[in-house]
Motif scaffolding. Sequence first.
Motif, short mmCIF file in Angstrom:
data_model
loop_
_atom_site.label_atom_id
_atom_site.label_comp_id
_atom_site.label_asym_id
_atom_site.label_seq_id
_atom_site.Cartn_x
_atom_site.Cartn_y
_atom_site.Cartn_z
N ASN A 115 -34.35 82.53 105.51
CA ASN A 115 -33.19 83.23 105.00
C ASN A 115 -33.53 84.71 104.78
O ASN A 115 -33.71 85.16 103.66
CB ASN A 115 -32.68 82.60 103.70
CG ASN A 115 -31.93 81.33 103.95
OD1 ASN A 115 -31.24 81.21 104.96
ND2 ASN A 115 -32.05 80.38 103.06
N THR A 116 -33.62 85.43 105.88
CA THR A 116 -33.86 86.87 105.80
C THR A 116 -32.59 87.54 105.28
O THR A 116 -31.51 86.95 105.34
CB THR A 116 -34.21 87.43 107.19
OG1 THR A 116 -33.07 87.26 108.03
CG2 THR A 116 -35.44 86.75 107.78
N PRO A 117 -32.69 88.77 104.79
CA PRO A 117 -31.47 89.48 104.35
C PRO A 117 -30.38 89.51 105.42
O PRO A 117 -29.20 89.36 105.11
CB PRO A 117 -31.98 90.88 104.01
CG PRO A 117 -33.39 90.65 103.56
CD PRO A 117 -33.90 89.55 104.46
N GLU A 118 -30.77 89.65 106.69
CA GLU A 118 -29.79 89.68 107.78
C GLU A 118 -29.07 88.34 107.90
O GLU A 118 -27.85 88.30 108.08
CB GLU A 118 -30.47 90.04 109.12
CG GLU A 118 -31.03 91.44 109.19
CD GLU A 118 -32.34 91.63 108.41
OE1 GLU A 118 -33.12 90.66 108.25
OE2 GLU A 118 -32.56 92.76 107.95
N ILE A 119 -29.83 87.25 107.82
CA ILE A 119 -29.22 85.91 107.92
C ILE A 119 -28.31 85.66 106.72
O ILE A 119 -27.20 85.14 106.87
CB ILE A 119 -30.31 84.82 108.05
CG1 ILE A 119 -30.98 84.91 109.42
CG2 ILE A 119 -29.72 83.42 107.83
CD1 ILE A 119 -32.18 84.01 109.59
N ILE A 120 -28.75 86.06 105.54
CA ILE A 120 -27.93 85.87 104.33
C ILE A 120 -26.61 86.62 104.48
O ILE A 120 -25.55 86.08 104.18
CB ILE A 120 -28.71 86.33 103.07
CG1 ILE A 120 -29.85 85.34 102.79
CG2 ILE A 120 -27.78 86.45 101.87
CD1 ILE A 120 -30.81 85.78 101.69
N ARG A 121 -26.67 87.86 104.95
CA ARG A 121 -25.44 88.65 105.13
C ARG A 121 -24.51 88.00 106.15
O ARG A 121 -23.30 87.99 105.97
CB ARG A 121 -25.78 90.07 105.57
CG ARG A 121 -26.36 90.91 104.46
CD ARG A 121 -26.58 92.37 104.91
NE ARG A 121 -27.32 93.07 103.89
CZ ARG A 121 -28.63 93.32 103.94
NH1 ARG A 121 -29.34 92.94 104.99
NH2 ARG A 121 -29.22 93.96 102.96
N THR A 122 -25.08 87.45 107.21
CA THR A 122 -24.27 86.80 108.25
C THR A 122 -23.59 85.54 107.72
O THR A 122 -22.43 85.28 108.02
CB THR A 122 -25.16 86.43 109.46
OG1 THR A 122 -25.80 87.60 109.93
CG2 THR A 122 -24.36 85.81 110.57
N LYS A 123 -24.32 84.76 106.92
CA LYS A 123 -23.76 83.53 106.37
C LYS A 123 -22.62 83.83 105.40
O LYS A 123 -21.64 83.10 105.33
CB LYS A 123 -24.83 82.72 105.64
CG LYS A 123 -25.84 82.09 106.56
CD LYS A 123 -27.01 81.57 105.76
CE LYS A 123 -27.24 80.12 105.98
NZ LYS A 123 -28.31 79.60 105.13
N CYS A 124 -22.75 84.90 104.63
CA CYS A 124 -21.75 85.27 103.64
C CYS A 124 -20.49 85.81 104.34
O CYS A 124 -19.43 85.24 104.20
CB CYS A 124 -22.31 86.31 102.67
SG CYS A 124 -21.06 87.11 101.64
N GLY A 125 -20.60 86.92 105.04
CA GLY A 125 -19.48 87.47 105.78
C GLY A 125 -18.50 88.31 104.98
O GLY A 125 -17.46 88.69 105.48
#
Length: 148
Positions: A115-125
């Motif tokens: 769960n990198t910051p990029e993945i977290i941002r993508t999951k949130c939206g």
Amino acid sequence: GGNQGCTCCKIHVHLPSIMNNSSKKSKHHRRMPERKLKEELRKRSLYSSKHNFTQDELEQQLCDAVQNEPCCWNDDCPCVKSGIGCQADTCSCWHPGHDNVGGSGHSSLRNSESNTPEIIRTKCGNKNGMYVVDFDMIYKYRCQFITN
């Protein structure tokens, strides 16, 4: 709660298995009512009363749409509605299982290290962003100044 973030998660769309012809009661008890299906599709601009889709087709259409969208995509998210970004330390929208349309409670990304910051941002939206403390970036920055 004053410092609590959102708890958004993707809605579960139960797709009755074609193979499962056991009992009719178990086949239909988890299905979303047709009215709710149409309402959810309307929110996504995917429903028109001109088309005469079966409930199975509506369920498949909604399932596909939900799979391809992040959690906090509309005003159902209190953070989006308030015009603020989500925060990784208070919001749980990016947690494993919140992005799973199948409803088993397990995400494809179970390992927290993925769960990198990029993945977290993508999951949130959230259109207002997602604030994530990037510890790797902080570490790399500090290493420039700290000698061992």
